[in-house]
Design an enzyme around this catalytic site. Sequence first.
Site, PDB file in Angstrom:
ATOM      1  CB  CYS A  87      -1.004  -0.019   1.244  1.00 50.51           C
ATOM      2  SG  CYS A  87      -2.226   1.142   1.060  1.00 50.51           S
ATOM      3  CG  HIS A 196      -3.170  -3.784   3.741  1.00 49.01           C
ATOM      4  ND1 HIS A 196      -2.109  -3.152   4.586  1.00 49.01           N
ATOM      5  CD2 HIS A 196      -3.708  -2.657   2.961  1.00 49.01           C
ATOM      6  CE1 HIS A 196      -2.369  -1.630   4.058  1.00 49.01           C
ATOM      7  NE2 HIS A 196      -3.053  -1.579   3.233  1.00 49.01           N
ATOM      8  CD  GLU A 198      -0.479  -5.509   6.291  1.00 52.60           C
ATOM      9  OE1 GLU A 198      -0.729  -4.318   6.165  1.00 52.60           O
ATOM     10  OE2 GLU A 198      -0.243  -6.268   4.927  1.00 52.60           O
TER      11      GLU A 198
END
Length: 235
Positions: A87, A196, A198
């Site tokens: 991002c 994302h 994560e």
Amino acid sequence: MSVRIGVITFPGSLDDRDAQRAVRIAGAEPVALWHGSHDLEGVDALVLPGGFSYGDYLRSGAIAALSPIMAEVRAAAEKGMPVLGICNGFQMLVEAHLLPGGLIRNDHQHFVRRDQRLTVENNDTAWTNTFAKNQEIVIPLKNGEGGYIAADETLDRLEGEGLVAFRYAGVNPNGSLRDIAGITNDRGNVVGLMPHPEHATEAGFGPDTRAAMRSGVDGLGFFESAIAAVARIAA
């Protein structure tokens, strides 16, 4: 061997702790790094996390790309170290000219937050090698300036040389040209994407799947891929 993956915190980073946790869940040692430092502390790979870094009001990632540590990131990337930009981190990588193109305001002018389907276009990079080519994964997305743009010549080169790493599937959430969600450099060690990973590494906290709510862990493959890539480099 113990793989150490550095996660760089910039003023305004929001997802640095999440990225550190993802690294740990994948089986590597997360190392917190500060944007004002010139010391990478001997890490084997690097993550530039998401958030809203300082200077984003001028252009997303433009000022953060000039942070002192980015000189070290650039040098490490040129030597083949795996580098992932997520991002805002992706925005920094294009601003630092480690990846081509740019990111602009979403075409609908609104911030978007959704669990996004992606197609893995290139599974031969340091961050995608545990996926199958054309595999569909679901990764959370949240951005306001996620529209990927580049000149037609650059887009044609990305397509022709297999440098599109991920493509949006089902819906294009931000107007990115040719549905591009993430790209890689020629060497395959630097990857940037807007979604994302994560946030999809631990059951109970990821996207919904057909098996159960919040059970999606497709993001784990990114960090496991980096660990595998570092192991190959060491061998």
